[in-house]
Design an enzyme around this catalytic site. Structure first.
Site, PDB file in Angstrom:
ATOM      1  CG  HIS A 166      47.152  43.644  32.615  1.00 50.19           C
ATOM      2  ND1 HIS A 166      48.334  44.329  32.426  1.00 50.19           N
ATOM      3  CD2 HIS A 166      46.474  44.333  33.567  1.00 50.19           C
ATOM      4  CE1 HIS A 166      48.370  45.387  33.228  1.00 50.19           C
ATOM      5  NE2 HIS A 166      47.243  45.410  33.928  1.00 50.19           N
ATOM      6  CG  ASN A 167      43.961  37.321  33.744  1.00 53.17           C
ATOM      7  OD1 ASN A 167      43.806  38.105  34.661  1.00 53.17           O
ATOM      8  ND2 ASN A 167      44.790  36.299  33.822  1.00 53.17           N
TER       9      ASN A 167
END
Length: 588
Positions: free
Chosen positions: A515-516
């Site tokens: 989850h960048n």
């Protein structure tokens, strides 16, 4: 000299969730759309069929569906002044490659953000005053509200066939759902998945300590389903090979299952695989893009003219392309000026484990990517932060995603790392251990950012992206507080409870989440954001940027539902307002 191709109305860079959604919505309106995907094509049949897809070594350990770091990677450091070194193998996060991108190997956990998340700075100042935001945190509003995005959440959930239970249906709290969620216009299109035993044990304990557990919203189909595009899904069979794997059953929502069948055969849509886009061709004088340049599978450099460019790649790659193309002012952490690379955020993970005796049998091998129970009591603004010293929060959940033999061997912390005692502990605890996840928010900090590395280059000779990141003090305090809350649930479950806390500097070595977010954030003005509320670049009105890269901060939820909703929101604006009359949709 580059080969010049015929022009198209729209070129999409990347073909995961956002590229697929834009392609469907824009071809519906009659526009010619070309999608360029750097990886190869792949489909449920024949690419993901058993027994080949159930190869844990190939796909979970050796990352068979992920980015090849020998061709393109990034460099990493915790802070400025530290030497950044290339990430030689994947670890902390797993960007996908190939048709469908990370939408192929995700788990299917599908959460909406809170109303306050989209107006976070305004909300915090109004509720607590200026002192609640610690020095160095660059929190800002998104330029869009939950109410505006809600119809697009609803549409994306129906495209994916999400199974769940509404907690707030048009303002009325519903039993069995999340009582903290913002109002929904409709129920989920499918019922929740069947609940694994471990998750049921967690739910009972969570309720006993005063939390409000409910079934995780799942993109793993709970029954046969036809979506609004006419695409068919089949029920999940809890095979235990979900995250890091493609789904052989047409049960997990992916671009291949939920969108691509509706695009196949369209004369105004073309998909080219094996095409590595190296830059957006940007005319600084007119402040618009003329197309893109890419290297095809034969090594030829191709110039692709287009009336509009949409960056639909993974968050890192979208930012890198903007920087390589000279679109937008690069962010400078020393002055706080510039926008491209600003507000990189991640996810702050911790957890707990409950080691029961052999009388508790949970059968971990029967799992699905989003099978579980979750409580949102301490996420976002669902609780009072006054006097706590931090903002943000986390959900507390117990998933049962699969007990595969190589990676799943839970043992207490005092167990030897190898040998007969380790083997004995694995036998004892494999079938009786419940893992509790604390999935925390990530607040933007002035020092955390993305830029181009001055030293290292990729296989095409272009500078690598450089990641500078460490967990802010705010997020460490939040994580400690939430881990304590998770331990309250763990102790209420009986057995031996152990915490897994967020300690030390951030490292790219152990997996945490993919989850960048951030780096090309959305906002209300070009001094603070790279794109406007319609995801349109302030500096190039015919360039739109999709995905989690536009998030100004990362709430304590999985991002995919918001990624999909924002893509549909932007698609509507592009289709109805922009393409008929190309121009900036918001005044700078």
């Amino acid at each position: 000299m580059a080969i010049r191709m015929p022009s198209v109305d729209v070129v999409l860079v990347g073909f995961g969730w956002t590229g697929a959604l834009l392609a469907k919505e824009l071809t519906d309106a009659g526009h010619s759309v070309l999608a360029l995907e750097r990886g190869r094509g792949r489909q449920t049949v024949p690419d993901w069929q058993t027994p080949a897809m159930h190869d844990e070594l190939k796909y979970a350990v050796r990352h068979g569906l992920m980015q090849d770091t020998s061709k393109e990677t990034l460099t990493f450091r915790n802070f400025e002044g530290q030497e950044a070194l290339p990430m030689r193998q994947l670890g902390s996060f797993l960007p996908g490659t190939g048709l469908g991108g990370a939408g192929v190997h995700w788990n299917g956990q599908t959460y909406r953000f809170q109303e306050s998340d989209f107006i976070l700075r305004s909300h915090l100042l109004r509720r607590y005053g200026a002192g609640i935001i610690a020095e160095g945190l660059t929190i800002q509003d998104w330029g869009i509200t939950y109410a505006e995005l809600e119809p697009y959440y609803d549409r994306f959930e129906k495209i994916c066939g999400i199974g769940g239970k509404a907690g707030n249906l048009r303002g009325a709290i519903q039993p069995g759902g999340d009582p903290f969620e913002a109002p929904r216009s409709d129920e989920y299109p499918n019922p929740p998945l069947e609940m694994p035993h471990a998750s049921a044990l967690f739910a009972r304990a969570a309720a006993n300590v005063g939390l409000h557990p409910y079934p995780v919203p799942a993109a793993n189909a709970s029954r046969p389903y036809r979506n609004p595009y006419g695409c068919e899904m089949q029920p999940c069979n809890f095979c235990g090979f979900c995250e890091r794997f493609g789904c052989e059953h047409f049960a997990k929502a992916s671009p291949q299952v939920c969108v691509l069948p509706a695009l196949e055969g369209r004369q105004n849509f073309e998909l080219r695989t094996g095409c590595q886009v190296t830059r957006v061709n940007y005319d600084r004088t007119s402040r618009r893009a003329t197309g893109v340049t890419y290297v095809d599978a034969r090594g030829r450099e191709i110039e692709q003219p287009a009336g509009m460019v949409a960056l639909c790649a993974f968050a890192f790659h979208n930012v890198r392309l903007l920087l390589l193309s000279g679109i937008g002012r690069p962010y400078d952490p020393n002055t706080g000026e510039g926008v491209v690379g600003k507000n990189y955020t991640y996810q702050t993970m911790s957890g707990a484990a409950v080691f029961h005796d052999a009388s508790v049998r949970i059968n971990p091998y029967m799992g699905a990517g989003a099978a579980g129970m979750v409580a949102q009591d301490y996420n976002g603004e669902n609780f009072d932060h006054g006097g706590l010293g931090f903002v943000g929060g986390a959900y507390i959940a117990a998933y049962m995603t699969g007990g595969r033999p190589i990676q799943h061997h839970p043992v207490p912390s005092d167990t030897p790392r190898w040998g007969a005692d380790w083997k004995r502990a694995v036998r004892e605890h494999y079938n009786s251990t419940v893992a509790i996840s604390v999935h925390g928010s990530s607040m933007p900090h002035r020092g955390n950012h993305l830029d181009l590395d001055p030293t290292y280059r990729d296989a095409y000779g272009n500078p690598l992206l450089r990641l500078t990141f460490d967990f802010p003090a705010n997020d460490r305090l939040m994580s400690d507080f939430l881990t304590d809350r998770a331990m309250e649930v763990a102790r209420a479950m009986g057995g031996r409870a152990e915490a897994s806390r967020r300690t030390g500097h951030y490292s790219v070595v152990p997996y945490q989440t993919t989850h960048n977010t951030g780096g090309a954030i959305m906002g209300t003005n070009p001094q603070e954001s790279a794109v406007n509320r319609y995801l349109q670049c302030w500096d190039a009105h015919n360039v739109f940027v999709m995905g989690a890269t536009v998030f100004p901060h990362n709430p304590g939820y999985n991002p995919t539902d918001t990624v999909g909703a924002l893509a549909l929101w932007a698609a509507r604006a592009i289709r109805d307002d922009y393409l008929p009359n190309p121009r900036p949709l918001v005044d700078a």
